[in-house]
Scaffold this motif. Structure first.
Motif, PDB file in Angstrom:
ATOM      1  N   GLY A  55       0.691  -1.305   0.038  1.00 53.58           N
ATOM      2  CA  GLY A  55       0.081   0.049   0.069  1.00 53.58           C
ATOM      3  C   GLY A  55       0.894   1.304   0.026  1.00 53.58           C
ATOM      4  O   GLY A  55       0.374   2.530  -0.067  1.00 53.58           O
ATOM      5  N   LYS A  56       2.132   1.176   0.214  1.00 52.82           N
ATOM      6  CA  LYS A  56       3.026   2.291   0.090  1.00 52.82           C
ATOM      7  C   LYS A  56       3.820   2.377  -1.026  1.00 52.82           C
ATOM      8  O   LYS A  56       4.149   3.367  -1.795  1.00 52.82           O
ATOM      9  N   THR A  57       4.429   1.197  -1.573  1.00 49.02           N
ATOM     10  CA  THR A  57       5.592   1.257  -2.618  1.00 49.02           C
ATOM     11  C   THR A  57       5.211   0.045  -3.259  1.00 49.02           C
ATOM     12  O   THR A  57       5.188  -1.120  -3.009  1.00 49.02           O
ATOM     13  N   ALA A  58       5.173   0.319  -4.534  1.00 52.25           N
ATOM     14  CA  ALA A  58       4.923  -0.528  -5.619  1.00 52.25           C
ATOM     15  C   ALA A  58       6.110  -1.500  -5.892  1.00 52.25           C
ATOM     16  O   ALA A  58       7.080  -0.963  -6.443  1.00 52.25           O
ATOM     17  N   GLU A  73       5.980 -18.888  -3.917  1.00 48.62           N
ATOM     18  CA  GLU A  73       4.743 -19.189  -3.306  1.00 48.62           C
ATOM     19  C   GLU A  73       4.598 -18.448  -1.817  1.00 48.62           C
ATOM     20  O   GLU A  73       3.338 -17.854  -1.664  1.00 48.62           O
ATOM     21  N   ARG A  74       5.854 -18.445  -1.206  1.00 50.34           N
ATOM     22  CA  ARG A  74       5.690 -17.751   0.256  1.00 50.34           C
ATOM     23  C   ARG A  74       5.334 -16.004  -0.083  1.00 50.34           C
ATOM     24  O   ARG A  74       4.879 -15.801   0.726  1.00 50.34           O
ATOM     25  N   LEU A  75       5.725 -15.560  -0.961  1.00 49.99           N
ATOM     26  CA  LEU A  75       5.967 -14.039  -1.330  1.00 49.99           C
ATOM     27  C   LEU A  75       4.627 -13.611  -2.106  1.00 49.99           C
ATOM     28  O   LEU A  75       4.298 -12.658  -2.112  1.00 49.99           O
ATOM     29  N   SER A  76       3.898 -14.767  -2.700  1.00 49.24           N
ATOM     30  CA  SER A  76       2.812 -14.265  -3.543  1.00 49.24           C
ATOM     31  C   SER A  76       1.579 -13.521  -2.794  1.00 49.24           C
ATOM     32  O   SER A  76       0.823 -12.858  -3.385  1.00 49.24           O
ATOM     33  N   ARG A  77       1.453 -13.951  -1.427  1.00 50.27           N
ATOM     34  CA  ARG A  77       0.204 -13.548  -1.016  1.00 50.27           C
ATOM     35  C   ARG A  77       0.396 -11.775  -0.690  1.00 50.27           C
ATOM     36  O   ARG A  77      -0.716 -11.158  -0.237  1.00 50.27           O
ATOM     37  N   PHE A  78       1.407 -11.189  -0.809  1.00 53.68           N
ATOM     38  CA  PHE A  78       1.586  -9.716  -0.805  1.00 53.68           C
ATOM     39  C   PHE A  78       0.889  -8.996  -2.010  1.00 53.68           C
ATOM     40  O   PHE A  78       0.843  -7.539  -2.005  1.00 53.68           O
ATOM     41  N   GLY A  79       0.524  -9.658  -3.155  1.00 52.99           N
ATOM     42  CA  GLY A  79       0.012  -9.339  -4.290  1.00 52.99           C
ATOM     43  C   GLY A  79       0.877  -8.517  -5.338  1.00 52.99           C
ATOM     44  O   GLY A  79       0.330  -7.763  -6.265  1.00 52.99           O
ATOM     45  N   PHE A  80       2.143  -8.650  -4.874  1.00 59.72           N
ATOM     46  CA  PHE A  80       3.317  -8.078  -5.867  1.00 59.72           C
ATOM     47  C   PHE A  80       3.516  -8.786  -7.114  1.00 59.72           C
ATOM     48  O   PHE A  80       3.840 -10.129  -6.914  1.00 59.72           O
ATOM     49  N   PRO A  81       3.878  -8.401  -8.180  1.00 61.28           N
ATOM     50  CA  PRO A  81       4.284  -9.356  -9.446  1.00 61.28           C
ATOM     51  C   PRO A  81       5.578  -9.897  -8.922  1.00 61.28           C
ATOM     52  O   PRO A  81       6.628  -9.368  -8.715  1.00 61.28           O
ATOM     53  N   PRO A 109       6.005  -5.840 -15.077  1.00 63.57           N
ATOM     54  CA  PRO A 109       5.430  -4.691 -15.620  1.00 63.57           C
ATOM     55  C   PRO A 109       6.274  -3.300 -14.929  1.00 63.57           C
ATOM     56  O   PRO A 109       5.713  -2.970 -14.013  1.00 63.57           O
ATOM     57  N   LEU A 110       7.218  -3.191 -15.749  1.00 63.68           N
ATOM     58  CA  LEU A 110       8.311  -2.243 -15.348  1.00 63.68           C
ATOM     59  C   LEU A 110       7.708  -0.836 -15.062  1.00 63.68           C
ATOM     60  O   LEU A 110       8.244   0.070 -14.240  1.00 63.68           O
ATOM     61  N   ASN A 111       6.510  -0.345 -15.875  1.00 58.57           N
ATOM     62  CA  ASN A 111       5.948   0.936 -15.699  1.00 58.57           C
ATOM     63  C   ASN A 111       5.247   0.930 -14.423  1.00 58.57           C
ATOM     64  O   ASN A 111       4.948   2.361 -13.825  1.00 58.57           O
ATOM     65  N   GLN A 112       4.855  -0.051 -13.594  1.00 55.07           N
ATOM     66  CA  GLN A 112       4.263  -0.053 -12.237  1.00 55.07           C
ATOM     67  C   GLN A 112       4.916  -0.291 -11.222  1.00 55.07           C
ATOM     68  O   GLN A 112       4.640  -0.410 -10.190  1.00 55.07           O
ATOM     69  N   ILE A 113       6.469  -0.395 -11.418  1.00 52.60           N
ATOM     70  CA  ILE A 113       7.106  -1.007 -10.445  1.00 52.60           C
ATOM     71  C   ILE A 113       7.891   0.333  -9.619  1.00 52.60           C
ATOM     72  O   ILE A 113       8.686   1.053 -10.511  1.00 52.60           O
TER      73      ILE A 113
END
Lengths: 217, 217
Positions: A55-58, A73-81, A109-113
Motif C-alpha cells: 500500500g506504500k511502495t509498488a 509461493e511464500r511471497l505471492s500473498r502480498f500481491g506484488f508481481p 510490468p516495469l512501468n508500475q514498479i
C-alpha cells in the motif's frame, strides 16, 4: 585457459548487466540484490519487508532458486508481481546471471514498479562475483553461521552496500559474540553499515526500511 | 557455448578425480568429502571426530576455504597432518577441484594415513557437482538453515552417501519440524541415511563414528 574462459563469461555478463542498469534507470527502479548462504533468512526478510511496504511502495520481485517455486509461493500473498527463475535447467547454476535477470525483466510490468527485489540463489560465494545490473548488493549473514564468515567469504562483504545481521533472536541460545562479528566485517570492509535484525521477531526492521527509503530516492 | 565449456572443465576434472581415486585405493585410504552451506558445522564436526579418533585411527585432513587458515588452526591441535587449500588465488573458486586435491595429496604422508577427511568450501551448490576422487560425499545440513533446503538444493542430497543433520540442540529455540526435513530429504534421495547430531553437545556422534568405521573397512 580456464581463467580466460571465465573472463569471457564475466565480460559478456557485465555487458548485459550494464544494459539492465540502463533499463532500470529509465524506469527509475532501484534494484536490491539479496545475497546470503542458504537459510540465512532472505525470504523471511522479504516477507517482513513486503508486508511493511504494502500500500506504500509498488514492489516487484525476482526469485532465484535452483529448483522449486517455494519462495515465490511464500511471497505471492502480498500481491506484488513475481518472476521465479529456476537455474536447474542451466546446469543447476549457483548464481543469478545478468541474462537471467534480463529475461525476467521482460515478464515484469516495469512501468508500475517503484522498487525491485532480487533474491539470489542461496550461496555466499558465486553470486558476489556476478553483476546483474543491481543498484546495491545486500549481504545477509545469520548468527548460526558463525563469527568467522566475513573473513572466510570476504568478497560478498566487500561488494555489498549494507549487511543485514539476521537471527539476532538466537544470540542467547548461540552465545554469539556480536562484537567479534562486527570486527570481522570491518576487517574486510570498514565502511559497510551493519543492521542487526531478526526477521522472526521483527527486531531492527525499521532501520532496514529506512535504508531502503534512502536508496530509493 | 557456455555448456560445452563447462563439459570440458568437468571432463578434465573427472579424469584427475579418477587418478586420485586410484592413488587412494593403492594406499587403502577412504576419503570423506564434507559438503555444506557456510556455517553448518563441518569444522565443528571434524573437531569432535578427530578428538574421538585420536590414538585409534591415523587421519589426514585437507581443508578447503576461499581465504584464511582459520579452520586448519582449529584442527591442528589433534596432531594429524593437515593441508590447507585456499581457492582465492584461483579466482575465489567456490568448490574444491580434483586438481587442487591432487596437489594437496603430494603434501600428505599417504603411507601413514588410514582415513582422509576433506572439508570442502562452504557452499551447498557447486561442491556437489565436482568429483574430487572421494570415497563418499557427506552432506551436513543444520537446523537453522530451514526445512526446505533439500528440495531447493537437491543435487548435494542426491550425491551424498550419508546426511548429518547438525545443531539438533537448537531444535527447541527454532521449533524445527524434524519430520518435515526428513520427508524433504526422502523426496530427493529416498535411500539417504540421516544421522541426527549436535557437534555442540556431542549428541549422536557414535552413529557417525560407526558409519565411518563401516566405510573404512
Amino acid at each position: 585457459m580456464k581463467i580466460s574462459v571465465l573472463q569471457n563469461i564475466l565480460a559478456a555478463n557485465n555487458q548485459i548487466a550494464t544494459q539492465t542498469r540502463l533499463t532500470l534507470a529509465e524506469h527509475l527502479i532501484p534494484a536490491i540484490n539479496l545475497i546470503s548462504s542458504p537459510g540465512a533468512g532472505k525470504t523471511a526478510i522479504l516477507e517482513r519487508t513486503l508486508e511493511a511496504l504494502q500500500g506504500k511502495t509498488a514492489c516487484g520481485i525476482i526469485e532465484g532458486d535452483i529448483a522449486t517455486t517455494l519462495d515465490s509461493e511464500r511471497l505471492s500473498r502480498f500481491g506484488f508481481p513475481i518472476v521465479q527463475i529456476n537455474t536447474e535447467p542451466f546446469g543447476g547454476d549457483c548464481h543469478l546471471s545478468a541474462s537471467a535477470i534480463q529475461q525476467a525483466l521482460t515478464q515484469l510490468p516495469l512501468n508500475q514498479i517503484q522498487l525491485l527485489f532480487i533474491e539470489n540463489v542461496g550461496n555466499l560465494v558465486c553470486p558476489a562475483e556476478f553483476d546483474i545490473g543491481e543498484t546495491a548488493k545486500v549481504i545477509v549473514l545469520s548468527l548460526p553461521e558463525g563469527e568467522d564468515k566475513p573473513l572466510k567469504y570476504p568478497l560478498a562483504f566487500r561488494e555489498a552496500k549494507v549487511c543485514l545481521l539476521n537471527k539476532m533472536d538466537l544470540q542467547g541460545p548461540l552465545k554469539t559474540n556480536i562484537n567479534r562479528i562486527l570486527d570481522h566485517i570491518r576487517r574486510v570492509n570498514p565502511n559497510l553499515p551493519v543492521l542487526q535484525i531478526s526477521a522472526a521477531t521483527g527486531e531492527g526492521l525499521e532501520a532496514w526500511l529506512s535504508w531502503l527509503t534512502k536508496i530509493s530516492t
